[in-house]
Design a protein around this motif. Structure first.
Motif, PDB file in Angstrom:
ATOM      1  N   THR A 173       0.826  -1.209   0.000  1.00 12.40           N
ATOM      2  CA  THR A 173       0.000   0.000   0.000  1.00 12.40           C
ATOM      3  C   THR A 173       0.858   1.256   0.000  1.00 12.40           C
ATOM      4  OG1 THR A 173      -1.900  -1.082   0.963  1.00 12.40           O
ATOM      5  CG2 THR A 173      -1.670   1.263   1.422  1.00 12.40           C
ATOM      6  N   LEU A 174       2.016   1.193   0.640  1.00 11.58           N
ATOM      7  CA  LEU A 174       2.882   2.380   0.652  1.00 11.58           C
ATOM      8  C   LEU A 174       3.442   2.677  -0.740  1.00 11.58           C
ATOM      9  CD1 LEU A 174       6.241   3.166   0.841  1.00 11.58           C
ATOM     10  CD2 LEU A 174       4.496   4.668   1.797  1.00 11.58           C
ATOM     11  N   SER A 224       0.814   3.889  -3.044  1.00  5.78           N
ATOM     12  CA  SER A 224       0.360   5.235  -2.660  1.00  5.78           C
ATOM     13  C   SER A 224       1.338   6.297  -3.145  1.00  5.78           C
ATOM     14  CB  SER A 224       0.223   5.330  -1.138  1.00  5.78           C
ATOM     15  OG  SER A 224      -0.802   4.484  -0.671  1.00  5.78           O
ATOM     16  N   TRP A 281      -3.256  11.890   4.108  1.00  6.84           N
ATOM     17  CA  TRP A 281      -4.079  10.850   4.719  1.00  6.84           C
ATOM     18  C   TRP A 281      -4.183   9.659   3.784  1.00  6.84           C
ATOM     19  CZ3 TRP A 281      -7.556  15.465   6.020  1.00  6.84           C
ATOM     20  CH2 TRP A 281      -7.220  15.973   7.286  1.00  6.84           C
ATOM     21  N   VAL A 282      -3.870   8.501   4.295  1.00  2.48           N
ATOM     22  CA  VAL A 282      -3.930   7.282   3.498  1.00  2.48           C
ATOM     23  C   VAL A 282      -4.964   6.347   4.107  1.00  2.48           C
ATOM     24  CG1 VAL A 282      -2.642   5.341   2.547  1.00  2.48           C
ATOM     25  CG2 VAL A 282      -1.476   7.524   2.952  1.00  2.48           C
ATOM     26  N   SER A 290      -6.770   2.756   4.039  1.00  2.00           N
ATOM     27  CA  SER A 290      -6.461   1.402   3.567  1.00  2.00           C
ATOM     28  C   SER A 290      -6.844   0.395   4.634  1.00  2.00           C
ATOM     29  CB  SER A 290      -4.957   1.288   3.274  1.00  2.00           C
ATOM     30  OG  SER A 290      -4.643  -0.001   2.803  1.00  2.00           O
ATOM     31  N   HIS A 331      -2.488  -1.488   5.469  1.00  5.88           N
ATOM     32  CA  HIS A 331      -1.283  -0.715   5.763  1.00  5.88           C
ATOM     33  C   HIS A 331      -0.143  -1.691   6.058  1.00  5.88           C
ATOM     34  CE1 HIS A 331      -3.132   3.236   5.787  1.00  5.88           C
ATOM     35  NE2 HIS A 331      -4.149   2.740   6.464  1.00  5.88           N
ATOM     36  N   PRO A 390       2.824   4.765  10.753  1.00  3.66           N
ATOM     37  CA  PRO A 390       1.977   5.256   9.663  1.00  3.66           C
ATOM     38  C   PRO A 390       2.561   5.081   8.263  1.00  3.66           C
ATOM     39  CG  PRO A 390       2.789   7.060  11.046  1.00  3.66           C
ATOM     40  CD  PRO A 390       3.240   5.791  11.683  1.00  3.66           C
ATOM     41  N   THR A 391       1.708   4.710   7.349  1.00  3.29           N
ATOM     42  CA  THR A 391       2.024   4.738   5.928  1.00  3.29           C
ATOM     43  C   THR A 391       2.180   6.190   5.485  1.00  3.29           C
ATOM     44  OG1 THR A 391       0.558   2.832   5.656  1.00  3.29           O
ATOM     45  CG2 THR A 391       1.208   3.982   3.658  1.00  3.29           C
ATOM     46  N   SER A 392       1.347   7.056   6.066  1.00  3.65           N
ATOM     47  CA  SER A 392       1.240   8.437   5.588  1.00  3.65           C
ATOM     48  C   SER A 392       2.519   9.240   5.779  1.00  3.65           C
ATOM     49  CB  SER A 392       0.084   9.133   6.307  1.00  3.65           C
ATOM     50  OG  SER A 392       0.211   8.953   7.701  1.00  3.65           O
ATOM     51  N   ASP A 398      -3.085   7.579   9.078  1.00  6.19           N
ATOM     52  CA  ASP A 398      -3.637   6.451   8.346  1.00  6.19           C
ATOM     53  C   ASP A 398      -5.086   6.266   8.774  1.00  6.19           C
ATOM     54  OD1 ASP A 398      -1.077   6.188   7.504  1.00  6.19           O
ATOM     55  OD2 ASP A 398      -0.743   4.187   8.322  1.00  6.19           O
ATOM     56  N   GLU A 458      -8.787   3.919   8.523  1.00  5.34           N
ATOM     57  CA  GLU A 458      -9.338   2.595   8.250  1.00  5.34           C
ATOM     58  C   GLU A 458     -10.842   2.685   8.368  1.00  5.34           C
ATOM     59  OE1 GLU A 458     -11.326  -0.819   8.555  1.00  5.34           O
ATOM     60  OE2 GLU A 458     -10.936   0.142  10.463  1.00  5.34           O
TER      61      GLU A 458
END
Lengths: 349, 382, 134
Positions: free
Chosen positions: A52-53, A56, A78-79, A81, A84, A90-92, A109, A111
């Protein structure tokens, strides 16, 4: 209805679909001896080095290429998903770092099953519409997993899209309004530490998907005073081919209005990315003045509906990044065994 | 500066020494060299080693070996320069003798690679490359050489089979070396059929993972002239970027050129005076690139030397005369000292069936990494 | 890769953050304290386009520790449009389709991970130009 104090819109958009495709017939070959109907033609599968990263980041870079803004003016990343890469971390922040938006930005992140991406957009409308910040990067992206042999395995796919929400006057499409509709409806969930989700089978239909998508769409149109015929396009969350077709019909839309944004037959259900990437495919074709109704759906359950109007700027920015159909055309078929390896379904130790 | 001579040499066979530790192998080589030199003790011991810490968890091998060979108390330390560690230790030993600080110095190259499993060795060897910008990307040491070989083949319109002669020559010579790891000749077809490691590099392009130890004893020419086996005429080091991607031209080993030129100048010779060349043929591509940069072949033509009348024992420039890294084996930190032991054998007429007739000047070149440290020694017969 | 080293080099790995020499104007990647071209010490940060071409390549069948799950994979020397060369993996391409001189573009991908519980290392890889692949 959600309507910001100051008009906001989409300043840039970008999609990502990985290269690999698993035909639904492959899943059927392994689990049903090839019998039974297929919910889609094929689904997009992330490669061994994708998650996902990474997806993204690429979608965000495409959105930035179209927006051509000062990246340090992004005030939130803001991600949304359900996949993640880290459960905690955080992915973000990684996205923010990779695109150069760090350090002076919000990052989080989200959900909400398949609705996490549109959730990020609604939140972005709040930041920009209140003039707390100039731009927000909102992403819906997933590498969705279905339990081997489960109905979801045919469709659970990888991909998604990124949007830069900003002031209406800079936008390629303007949000006329949004509306969110949520209830406690246990149609689908995944507990902490579980690899695969569980679901209520046919319960995921009427009380979950259709109730929320149709209600949100109808309520928004009613509050805005619009009709299905006012919209050139409708984009719905697309867990399979039939659900969005039927929901569009109930809402009063024609198949032509749904067609452009209906990507599920060829990429599968990209969960938090599903309705968002459908919208990118529409923006790749829409013309100034066209209106678009988009309704997401996330299990648990809820829908966000958006009424969008395309501006004159869209034609300028469209070709600054690959179109969604470019990604869809880039495809390499894989068999079920390769899919099992790529999606880490082999027990290695 | 005093002139330095070699008064004794010793080596273990290069192989998979399952039953011996690093300290045992070092012991065997040092004892053989001391016996050869007729000495009971020495002023110092310099141990060339690359991977004792990475693969064995054991650093501090200078004192370890000094104690283990019964010379507790003498000066001892490890010298590291990746695969050039052996030659680097020799150079440190030479500093000590040439400067007058010490008289009799032992230089031992030793490597124990087989205590670790395959991917650990692969990762260990990759510590010679740039960890942050090469290794972190997933490249191995073989992979780096494969990048060079592929580009070489492309740029100079060369086929993989043209490199076969380097492997065939090495194995032919190794067959007559009782200390070589591989003691059987191979055919060109064997080379062509070998399994791929990182294309275009196959198993027969590559030197093996192995264990070994070799030792030379150094002393000043004045006072030891009668016991001298060979003179060190030149010792030269040059460096380049660790990473291939940072090189001026990846297909030119600048450090080989610089190190060789310095060595020729010190020895007051030209390349045509060299009777034999122990080249660092860790991979066939390194043999080709080294021959070019050292001045034995024009750019892009090093591979053309991979034929018997060029590099064979009776050829224009015999290379890898005792099997080279390919067939004798490449116990990485020990290799540079093996090369010196072998050049001494040639200069003293002790090379048996592989004797290069009338050999007077022998050159050994030890390369660390993919060309970042290059150490050239030129020895002269007595 | 250790946690601090991963963190320290993140901008280089995620987005090829590079330098340009204030004296000779050449691009420098990875960043250095001294320009390798003119030995000057002052540099400024810059961004690279991520475009380049394959200078050489190899397919790794024996992967180093930490990369086994990805084997076989293709490594390349990529000559970047601005001048510097980098060592990197090629992705989204079949080994038999790789050619020297092939145009490629940078993408950010997963490089390795430290088991199921450790950190995930992200960094640059290169792929064939997307629009040509489509």
């Amino acid at each position: 209805m959600l309507k910001p104090a100051h008009d906001v819109g989409i300043v840039g958009y970008g999609a990502y679909v990985p290269r690999f495709r698993l035909p639904a017939s492959e899943v059927a070959r392994v689990w049903t001896d090839g019998t039974g109907g297929l919910p889609i033609k094929e689904k997009a599968v992330a490669g061994l080095d994708e998650d996902t990263l990474t997806m993204s980041v690429e979608a965000a870079r495409n959105a930035l290429a179209r927006a051509q803004i000062d990246v340090t003016q992004i005030r939130a990343v803001w991600v949304g998903s359900e996949s993640h890469p880290y459960a905690v971390k955080p992915t973000s922040t990684i996205v923010a770092e990779a695109i150069g938006a760090a350090p002076f930005t919000q990052a989080a992140d989200l959900e909400f099953a398949c609705k996490a991406g549109s959730e990020a957009i609604v939140m972005g409308m709040g930041i920009v519409g209140s003039q707390m910040g100039r731009y927000v990067l909102a992403i819906g992206m997933d590498t969705a997993q279905g339990r081997p042999g489960d109905a979801l395995e045919y469709t659970a796919a990888s991909g998604g899209a990124a949007f830069i929400v900003g002031p209406a006057e800079e936008s390629v499409a303007v949000y006329e309004a949004a509306l969110s509709h949520v209830t406690d409806t246990p149609d689908f969930w995944r507990r902490a530490y579980s690899h695969y989700p569980s679901h209520g089978h046919r319960f995921t239909g009427e009380p979950a998907y259709f109730e929320h998508v149709v209600s949100a769409g109808q309520e928004l149109m009613q509050e805005l005073g619009t009709q299905p015929s006012d919209y050139k396009y409708v984009v719905l969350h697309q867990p399979n081919t039939k659900f969005p077709q039927r929901a569009a019909q109930i809402l009063g839309f024609q198949p032509e209005q749904l067609k452009t944004g209906l990507l599920v037959p060829v990429i599968g259900n990209t969960y938090a990315g599903s309705s968002l990437i459908g919208l990118t495919a529409v923006l790749d074709e829409a013309q100034p003045g066209d209106r678009i109704l988009m309704v997401s759906f996330g299990s648990g359950a809820g829908s966000d509906a958006f009424s969008i109007r395309v501006t004159d700027k869209l034609n300028e920015v469209r070709d600054r990044a690959p179109r969604t159909q470019d990604y869809i055309a880039r495809r390499k078929l894989i068999d079920y065994a390769t899919y099992v390896r790529y999606r880490h379904k082999l027990q290695m130790n | 500066m005093r002139d330095v001579v070699i008064i004794g040499v010793g080596q273990t066979r290069v192989e998979e020494h399952w039953g011996k530790s690093l300290r045992h192998m070092a012991h065997d080589a040092v004892m053989a060299a001391m016996k050869d030199a007729g000495i009971e003790t020495a002023d110092a011991l310099y141990v060339g080693n690359m991977l004792s810490g990475e693969l064995g968890g054991q650093e501090h091998v200078g004192a370890l070996v000094a104690d283990f060979i019964g010379l507790r108390g003498i000066e001892a330390m490890k010298v590291e320069a990746a695969c050039a560690s052996g030659a680097a230790a020799l150079r440190v030993g030479m500093f000590a003798v040439a400067s007058g600080i010490h008289d009799v110095v032992m230089v031992c190259g030793v490597e124990k690679m087989t205590d670790a499993v395959g991917d650990e060795v692969t990762s260990g060897l990759a510590t010679a490359a740039d960890q942050e910008y090469e290794v972190s990307q997933g490249i191995s040491f073989v992979g780096l050489n494969a990048l060079l070989m592929r580009r070489y083949m492309h740029q100079f319109d060369v086929k993989h089979e043209h490199f076969a002669g380097f492997a065939v020559n090495a194995h032919k010579n190794g067959a007559n070396n009782p200390n070589a790891m591989f003691q059987s000749p191979i055919k060109a077809e064997t080379y062509l059929r070998a399994s791929m490691i990182a294309d275009p590099i196959n198993l027969m392009d590559s030197s093996p993972v192995c264990d070994g130890a070799a030792c030379v004893i150094l002393a000043p020419a004045d006072g030891y002239r009668a016991r001298a086996k060979a003179h060190i005429l030149a010792s030269a080091v040059a460096t380049d970027s660790l990473a291939i991607h940072d090189r001026r031209d990846p297909l030119t080993l600048d450090a080989v050129a610089l190190s060789s030129q310095k060595a020729y100048a010190q020895a007051r010779i030209t390349p045509t005076d060299v009777d034999l060349f122990e080249v660092h043929d860790a991979f066939t591509i390194m043999a080709a690139l080294s021959l070019e940069a050292a001045g034995f072949a024009p750019r892009g033509r090093g591979v053309c030397m991979a034929v018997d009348n060029e590099i064979g024992i009776e050829g224009r420039l015999p290379i890898s005369t005792m099997g080279g890294l390919k067939s004798r084996g490449h116990p990485v930190g020990a290799t540079g000292v093996y090369q010196i032991v072998e050049v001494v054998a040639q200069l003293t007429g002790q090379a048996g069936k592989n004797q290069v007739q009338g050999a007077r000047i022998g050159m050994a070149q030890n390369i660390g990494g993919s060309g970042a440290t290059v150490i050239t020694h030129i020895l002269g017969g007595v | 890769m250790s946690i601090p080293r991963n963190w320290r080099t993140r901008q280089q790995r995620y987005s090829l953050k590079a330098e340009v020499c204030n004296t000779c104007n050449k691009h420098i990647f990875p960043p250095r304290d001294v320009c390798p071209h003119c030995a000057a010490e002052k540099q400024s940060w810059t961004n690279l386009s991520g475009q380049g071409e394959v200078f050489s390549y190899t397919t790794m069948y024996n992967a180093p520790a930490g990369f086994e799950e990805y084997a076989p994979y293709t490594m390349a020397l990529v000559k970047l449009a601005e001048g510097p060369m980098v060592t990197a993996q090629l992705t989204d391409v079949d080994a038999q389709d790789v050619k020297i001189g092939m145009p490629v573009e940078m993408v950010t991908r997963k490089l390795s991970q430290e088991g199921e519980e450790g950190q995930i290392l992200y960094g640059y890889k290169f792929r064939p130009m997307l629009r040509e692949a489509a």
